[in-house]
Design a protein around this motif. Structure first.
Motif, mmCIF file in Angstrom:
data_model
loop_
_atom_site.group_PDB
_atom_site.id
_atom_site.type_symbol
_atom_site.label_atom_id
_atom_site.label_comp_id
_atom_site.label_asym_id
_atom_site.label_seq_id
_atom_site.Cartn_x
_atom_site.Cartn_y
_atom_site.Cartn_z
ATOM 1 N N PHE A 109 0.828 -1.207 0.000
ATOM 2 C CA PHE A 109 0.000 0.000 0.000
ATOM 3 C C PHE A 109 0.863 1.257 0.000
ATOM 4 N N ASP A 110 1.897 1.274 0.851
ATOM 5 C CA ASP A 110 2.781 2.433 0.929
ATOM 6 C C ASP A 110 3.455 2.696 -0.416
ATOM 7 N N LYS A 111 3.812 1.623 -1.118
ATOM 8 C CA LYS A 111 4.460 1.767 -2.424
ATOM 9 C C LYS A 111 3.505 2.395 -3.430
ATOM 10 N N LYS A 112 2.246 1.925 -3.443
ATOM 11 C CA LYS A 112 1.251 2.477 -4.356
ATOM 12 C C LYS A 112 0.965 3.946 -4.027
ATOM 13 N N ARG A 113 0.979 4.268 -2.746
ATOM 14 C CA ARG A 113 0.715 5.652 -2.343
ATOM 15 C C ARG A 113 1.836 6.566 -2.814
ATOM 16 N N ARG A 114 3.074 6.093 -2.692
ATOM 17 C CA ARG A 114 4.198 6.922 -3.157
ATOM 18 C C ARG A 114 4.102 7.172 -4.652
ATOM 19 N N LYS A 115 3.731 6.123 -5.420
ATOM 20 C CA LYS A 115 3.570 6.282 -6.863
ATOM 21 C C LYS A 115 2.472 7.288 -7.173
ATOM 22 N N SER A 116 1.380 7.218 -6.411
ATOM 23 C CA SER A 116 0.269 8.139 -6.631
ATOM 24 C C SER A 116 0.688 9.576 -6.390
ATOM 25 N N ARG A 117 1.481 9.790 -5.354
ATOM 26 C CA ARG A 117 1.937 11.147 -5.052
ATOM 27 C C ARG A 117 2.931 11.635 -6.094
ATOM 28 N N ASP A 118 3.727 10.725 -6.653
ATOM 29 C CA ASP A 118 4.643 11.106 -7.721
ATOM 30 C C ASP A 118 3.864 11.586 -8.944
#
Length: 293
Positions: A109-118
């Motif tokens: 989840f944290d990985k997907k969130r970082r991608k979303s913020r990028d």
């Protein structure tokens, strides 16, 4: 440094992911928001005081808000899916919960969130799902909070008329706002017709406030219903305590349907009453594609 939680007795979102899966398994693989929440309450055995802690002004309790994010996390990593009717379903109904490492789920989840913020940084007009209003961004209001804050400012009679319109748009007929004083809290009445054959008389009560409706208020409304109607509905911009929900469906008594602030917002959106849905095109630059040239 780890940020202290404002509500230390309420489980964090990552702590609610596993109980949410357990709840869905015990419900046969699928369930509505409220069914899942009620089952998680049983699994976690949280006190009523904790279950009734309100979340800001968006019409939900703190635990229900975090459970909503727990379901979102499970959806993003592919363990659950939800329909337009608000039913959540396990993508693998026969899964063995012991086969899943929920620490890895959190990392995913944290990985997907970082991608979303990028993506959000690349296109400032794009709206990333994690930037709306989660537990890490408490200062960013979501649309429900904005809507409820507006509803708190309108007059009581305006809220009664809005409730009347919601029922009309939902298929009720002969919906009237009575607003009589000393009428036991009954604000209006109407008729719901099923399949064009059966009809039931209903009365409704409107509560425009930020607090929680208590079981005694539900009982008072039921007392006013006696001998006058087939069904009752309470609409509120606030919440219902767990005891109030139990009282509303108590065996041997008139069942009362409850519409809290969260569901009220969803109905207004679905019916396009004061709420517009805008679809925004999102343009994403795929850096990996250019790096592969």
């Amino acid at each position: 440094m780890v940020k202290k939680s404002k509500f230390p007795d309420v489980p964090q979102v990552n702590e609610l992911v596993r109980p949410t899966v357990q709840a869905l398994l015990s419900l046969g693989g699928s369930g509505t928001n409220q069914e899942i929440n009620d089952k998680v309450y049983e699994i976690t055995q949280l006190s009523d005081d904790v279950l009734n802690i309100p979340h800001s002004t968006d019409g939900r309790t703190q635990i229900d808000y975090r459970l909503a994010w727990a379901r979102t996390r499970l959806k993003l990593i592919g363990l659950v899916e939800n329909s337009s009717r608000g039913v959540w379903t396990l993508t693998k109904p026969n899964l063995n919960i012991n086969d899943y490492d929920f620490e890895l789920i959190q990392q995913s989840f944290d990985k997907k969130r970082r991608k979303s913020r990028d993506k959000l940084k690349i296109n400032s007009e794009a709206t990333a799902p994690f930037e709306l209003a989660d537990e890490e961004n408490p200062n960013v209001p979501d649309w429900k909070e904005i809507l409820l804050n507006k509803l708190y400012t309108i007059r009581s009679d305006a809220f009664e008329r809005l409730s009347q319109q919601i029922l009309r748009e939902s298929g009720f007929i002969q919906v009237e706002v009575t607003g009589k004083t000393g009428d036991g809290g009954i604000d209006g009445k109407g008729i719901v017709r099923i399949s064009g054959l059966l009809s039931f008389h209903i009365v409704f009560q409107c509560k425009r406030f930020k607090g929680s409706v208590t079981p005694s208020q539900v009982r008072d409304f039921r007392g006013a219903m006696q001998g006058r109607t087939d069904k009752g509905i309470i609409l509120t911009t606030g919440t219902f305590t767990r005891e109030a929900r139990k009282e509303a469906t108590r065996e041997g008594a008139y069942h009362i349907d409850l519409i809290d602030g969260n569901l009220l917002c969803e109905k207004l959106k679905d019916l396009s009453l004061g709420v517009k849905t805008k679809f925004v095109e999102e343009v994403i630059v795929e850096n990996d594609w250019f790096d592969s040239l």
